[in-house]
Design a protein around this motif. Structure first.
Motif, PDB file in Angstrom:
ATOM      1  N   GLY A  12       0.860  -1.193   0.000  1.00 36.42           N
ATOM      2  CA  GLY A  12       0.000   0.000   0.000  1.00 36.42           C
ATOM      3  C   GLY A  12       0.879   1.221   0.000  1.00 36.42           C
ATOM      4  N   GLY A  13       0.339   2.289  -0.556  1.00 36.68           N
ATOM      5  CA  GLY A  13       1.132   3.498  -0.753  1.00 36.68           C
ATOM      6  C   GLY A  13       1.710   4.085   0.523  1.00 36.68           C
ATOM      7  N   SER A  14       0.940   4.043   1.625  1.00 36.19           N
ATOM      8  CA  SER A  14       1.430   4.700   2.844  1.00 36.19           C
ATOM      9  C   SER A  14       2.678   3.992   3.356  1.00 36.19           C
ATOM     10  CB  SER A  14       0.343   4.735   3.910  1.00 36.19           C
ATOM     11  OG  SER A  14      -0.019   3.431   4.306  1.00 36.19           O
ATOM     12  N   TYR A  92      -0.164   7.137   8.409  1.00 35.05           N
ATOM     13  CA  TYR A  92      -1.526   6.602   8.459  1.00 35.05           C
ATOM     14  C   TYR A  92      -2.037   6.817   9.891  1.00 35.05           C
ATOM     15  CZ  TYR A  92      -5.198   3.883   6.154  1.00 35.05           C
ATOM     16  OH  TYR A  92      -6.342   3.482   5.529  1.00 35.05           O
ATOM     17  N   HIS A 118      -2.476   9.827   4.642  1.00 40.16           N
ATOM     18  CA  HIS A 118      -2.280   9.303   3.282  1.00 40.16           C
ATOM     19  C   HIS A 118      -3.562   9.231   2.467  1.00 40.16           C
ATOM     20  CE1 HIS A 118       2.009   8.333   3.343  1.00 40.16           C
ATOM     21  NE2 HIS A 118       1.823   8.241   4.647  1.00 40.16           N
ATOM     22  N   ASN A 171       3.971  13.038  -2.229  1.00 41.19           N
ATOM     23  CA  ASN A 171       4.696  11.770  -2.381  1.00 41.19           C
ATOM     24  C   ASN A 171       5.860  12.044  -3.337  1.00 41.19           C
ATOM     25  OD1 ASN A 171       1.971   9.294  -2.435  1.00 41.19           O
ATOM     26  ND2 ASN A 171       2.786  10.550  -0.796  1.00 41.19           N
ATOM     27  N   ASN A 202      -3.926  -2.544  -5.278  1.00 43.19           N
ATOM     28  CA  ASN A 202      -4.298  -3.579  -4.312  1.00 43.19           C
ATOM     29  C   ASN A 202      -5.690  -4.144  -4.625  1.00 43.19           C
ATOM     30  OD1 ASN A 202      -5.869  -1.423  -3.523  1.00 43.19           O
ATOM     31  ND2 ASN A 202      -4.733  -1.032  -1.650  1.00 43.19           N
ATOM     32  N   ARG A 204      -8.614  -3.150  -4.785  1.00 42.94           N
ATOM     33  CA  ARG A 204      -9.832  -2.795  -4.036  1.00 42.94           C
ATOM     34  C   ARG A 204     -10.816  -2.246  -5.057  1.00 42.94           C
ATOM     35  NH1 ARG A 204     -10.127   0.941  -0.271  1.00 42.94           N
ATOM     36  NH2 ARG A 204      -8.268   2.148  -0.765  1.00 42.94           N
ATOM     37  N   LYS A 207     -10.168   0.864  -7.074  1.00 39.96           N
ATOM     38  CA  LYS A 207      -9.133   0.894  -8.119  1.00 39.96           C
ATOM     39  C   LYS A 207      -9.708   0.603  -9.502  1.00 39.96           C
ATOM     40  CE  LYS A 207      -6.005   1.531  -4.931  1.00 39.96           C
ATOM     41  NZ  LYS A 207      -5.201   2.723  -4.765  1.00 39.96           N
ATOM     42  N   GLU A 278      -8.220   8.907  -5.364  1.00 37.45           N
ATOM     43  CA  GLU A 278      -6.866   8.711  -4.859  1.00 37.45           C
ATOM     44  C   GLU A 278      -6.479  10.025  -4.203  1.00 37.45           C
ATOM     45  OE1 GLU A 278      -4.677   6.138  -4.939  1.00 37.45           O
ATOM     46  OE2 GLU A 278      -5.877   4.843  -6.205  1.00 37.45           O
ATOM     47  N   SER A 279      -5.880   9.951  -3.027  1.00 39.52           N
ATOM     48  CA  SER A 279      -5.411  11.208  -2.436  1.00 39.52           C
ATOM     49  C   SER A 279      -4.235  11.748  -3.245  1.00 39.52           C
ATOM     50  CB  SER A 279      -4.988  10.982  -0.997  1.00 39.52           C
ATOM     51  OG  SER A 279      -3.900  10.093  -0.970  1.00 39.52           O
ATOM     52  N   PHE A 280      -3.446  10.850  -3.809  1.00 41.06           N
ATOM     53  CA  PHE A 280      -2.284  11.253  -4.601  1.00 41.06           C
ATOM     54  C   PHE A 280      -2.134  10.342  -5.827  1.00 41.06           C
ATOM     55  CE2 PHE A 280       2.159  11.132  -5.827  1.00 41.06           C
ATOM     56  CZ  PHE A 280       2.545  12.457  -5.780  1.00 41.06           C
ATOM     57  N   GLY A 281      -1.841   9.073  -5.580  1.00 40.94           N
ATOM     58  CA  GLY A 281      -1.651   8.135  -6.707  1.00 40.94           C
ATOM     59  C   GLY A 281      -0.177   7.868  -6.942  1.00 40.94           C
ATOM     60  N   LEU A 282       0.473   7.290  -5.932  1.00 44.10           N
ATOM     61  CA  LEU A 282       1.923   7.063  -6.010  1.00 44.10           C
ATOM     62  C   LEU A 282       2.326   6.225  -7.230  1.00 44.10           C
ATOM     63  CD1 LEU A 282       4.690   7.377  -4.636  1.00 44.10           C
ATOM     64  CD2 LEU A 282       4.179   5.328  -3.303  1.00 44.10           C
TER      65      LEU A 282
HETATM   66  O1  GMT Z   1      -4.552   3.182  -2.246  1.00 44.26           O
HETATM   67  C1  GMT Z   1      -4.606   2.392  -1.309  1.00 44.26           C
HETATM   68  O2  GMT Z   1      -5.530   1.621  -1.173  1.00 44.26           O
HETATM   69  C2  GMT Z   1      -3.465   2.323  -0.331  1.00 44.26           C
HETATM   70  C3  GMT Z   1      -3.300   3.624   0.383  1.00 44.26           C
HETATM   71  C4  GMT Z   1      -2.437   3.480   1.629  1.00 44.26           C
HETATM   72  O3  GMT Z   1      -2.700   4.232   2.544  1.00 44.26           O
HETATM   73  O4  GMT Z   1      -1.516   2.688   1.726  1.00 44.26           O
HETATM   74  O5  GMT Z   1      -2.728   4.590  -0.496  1.00 44.26           O
HETATM   75  C5  GMT Z   1      -2.923   5.957  -0.145  1.00 44.26           C
HETATM   76  O6  GMT Z   1      -1.645   6.507   0.156  1.00 44.26           O
HETATM   77  C6  GMT Z   1      -0.751   6.669  -0.954  1.00 44.26           C
HETATM   78  C7  GMT Z   1       0.556   7.243  -0.424  1.00 44.26           C
HETATM   79  O7  GMT Z   1       0.404   8.497   0.124  1.00 44.26           O
HETATM   80  C8  GMT Z   1      -1.396   7.552  -2.020  1.00 44.26           C
HETATM   81  O8  GMT Z   1      -0.521   7.706  -3.102  1.00 44.26           O
HETATM   82  C9  GMT Z   1      -2.703   6.879  -2.474  1.00 44.26           C
HETATM   83  O9  GMT Z   1      -3.328   7.712  -3.421  1.00 44.26           O
HETATM   84  C10 GMT Z   1      -3.626   6.685  -1.284  1.00 44.26           C
HETATM   85  N1  GMT Z   1      -4.814   5.924  -1.700  1.00 44.26           N
HETATM   86  C11 GMT Z   1      -6.047   6.472  -1.716  1.00 44.26           C
HETATM   87  O10 GMT Z   1      -6.257   7.630  -1.421  1.00 44.26           O
HETATM   88  C12 GMT Z   1      -7.126   5.583  -2.165  1.00 44.26           C
END
Ligand code: GMT
Length: 375
Positions: A12-14, A92, A118, A171, A202, A204, A207, A278-282
């Motif tokens: 996961g991105g965080s 997180y 995140h 990010n 992931n 979900r 996505k 997506e908050s960002f979209g790494l």
């Molecule tokens: O996208 C996910 O389901 C995983 C999630 C996480 O918290 O691990 O990703 C979030 O954090 C990333 C890193 O900051 C962002 O790039 C993703 O956009 C963000 N996912 C969402 O907002 C859905």
């Protein structure tokens, strides 16, 4: 500095951002202590100045589920005491931010807690009534909260009526690791003259992996193409079912979870990223760094990363026809794709460079430590 990083170790991105931040800080001479359940997959290689403290799961007949939160706080206390940490950085909000705060209270020392939000930690988990009050409290007691995009800044301010300073720290990506490929390995996943589309997530529902498969299905009717899917999650069974019903099982490579995505990502011609939010979209950023243009949805913080027409294209969420149109535009015009590929790489280097953003985090650490001594 001696820094404790609390993060999720799952794919996961965080967790990725936390791991990459820790690696970069460690190479700058800081001592980094990861406190996690499991071993973050981006930290499989050992590195000087990095310590991993895994949180155990205590099973007891009276517990329906092991009280992970208590174990995490306990481990954080142990590390704070044993290594005399200067500060804690929670990635997180749930439950790390609250855990960090409780641990410093138990230790009885004024150790700054920085919380990086995140996205889903506040928009989904933290906003849920079962977590709202504890999440709001954990933000309130953090010395500083940061967010990964302007979009998340707006969302957090609104959801939690948060009025304190909320710096946006994007990010970032290591452009020496995520870099264009010479294409030597292309033959491992595609035939000559076959284009490669890729999607990494992931799986979900957010996505929208089914959109990815629908786009691929239409694109391949016009152009020889292969789809590479990396990751796993709840929508995997429906994705496989759809692939079967469209008779695409030979053309889609389901690679599952891959630790080192950079070399595969770099082989692709286009990344499909149709998330509903997506908050960002790494992943999109990592693709851009590899010189891979992105076809994504105009949702959440994605437009802050993917500039429409410059490094890829944006469509409304679920607009498969538009995504097909843009993907074909990129695949059918080699010069045009190369131009966007060059732009993408430059965009990642100039706006999202790891050194620039890690220095910003260092600045924030120094600021909170300074504020502490000023009291
Ligand atoms: O996208 C996910 O389901 C995983 C999630 C996480 O918290 O691990 O990703 C979030 O954090 C990333 C890193 O900051 C962002 O790039 C993703 O956009 C963000 N996912 C969402 O907002 C859905």
């Amino acid at each position: 500095m001696k820094i404790g990083i609390l993060c999720h170790a799952t794919y996961g991105g965080s967790g990725v951002v936390a791991a990459e931040l820790g690696k970069s800080l460690a190479s700058r001479g800081h001592q980094i202590h990861f406190i996690t359940v499991g071993h973050p997959f981006r930290l499989r290689n050992y590195q000087r100045n990095i310590f991993i403290h895994e949180v155990g799961a205590f099973h007891h007949p009276l517990f329906a589920v092991p009280p992970y939160f208590i174990s995490q706080v306990n481990k954080t206390v142990e590390v704070l005491r044993g290594y005399q940490l200067d500060l804690l950085h929670a990635h997180y909000a749930v439950p790390h931010s609250l855990g960090a705060h409780l641990a410093r209270q138990i230790v009885g020392k004024d150790i700054p807690v920085i919380t990086t939000l995140h996205g889903t930690d506040t928009s989904l988990v933290g906003a849920h009534e079962e977590f709202y009050e504890t999440t709001r409290y954990s933000l309130e007691v953090s010395n500083l909260v940061t967010v990964v995009s302007n979009y998340l800044f707006e969302q957090t301010s609104k959801t939690f009526h948060y009025t304190r300073e909320l710096p946006v720290l994007y990010n970032f990506v290591d452009t020496n690791v995520f870099r264009p490929s010479l294409g030597m390995e292309r033959h491992l996943i595609a035939d000559e003259n076959e284009a490669i589309l890729i999607h990494i997530s992931n799986f979900r529902p957010l996505k929208r992996v089914l959109d990815v498969i629908q786009v691929f299905n239409q694109v391949r009717q016009k152009r020889k193409t292969r789809l590479v899917l990396i990751g796993d999650g709840p929508d995997m069974p429906v994705a496989q079912k759809l692939a079967q019903s469209l008779d695409l099982t030979r053309e889609i490579l389901f690679l599952g979870q891959v630790d080192n995505v950079a070399p595969v990502l770099a082989l692709a011609d286009v990344l499909l990223f149709p998330s509903s939010c997506e908050s960002f979209g790494l992943v999109a950023l990592e693709a851009l760094a590899c010189g891979v243009p992105v076809v994504a949805s105009r949702a959440g913080g994605i437009p802050e990363v993917v500039e429409h027409g410059q490094v890829g294209f944006l469509t409304e969420v679920g607009n498969v026809e538009e995504m097909v149109k843009y993907t074909l535009m990129l695949l059918e015009n080699r010069n045009f794709r190369q131009k966007l590929s060059n732009n993408a790489r430059q965009h990642a280097i100039s706006k999202f460079n790891v050194d620039y953003w890690v220095e910003k985090y260092e600045g924030i650490y120094q600021l909170v430590l300074q504020q502490k001594t000023d009291l």
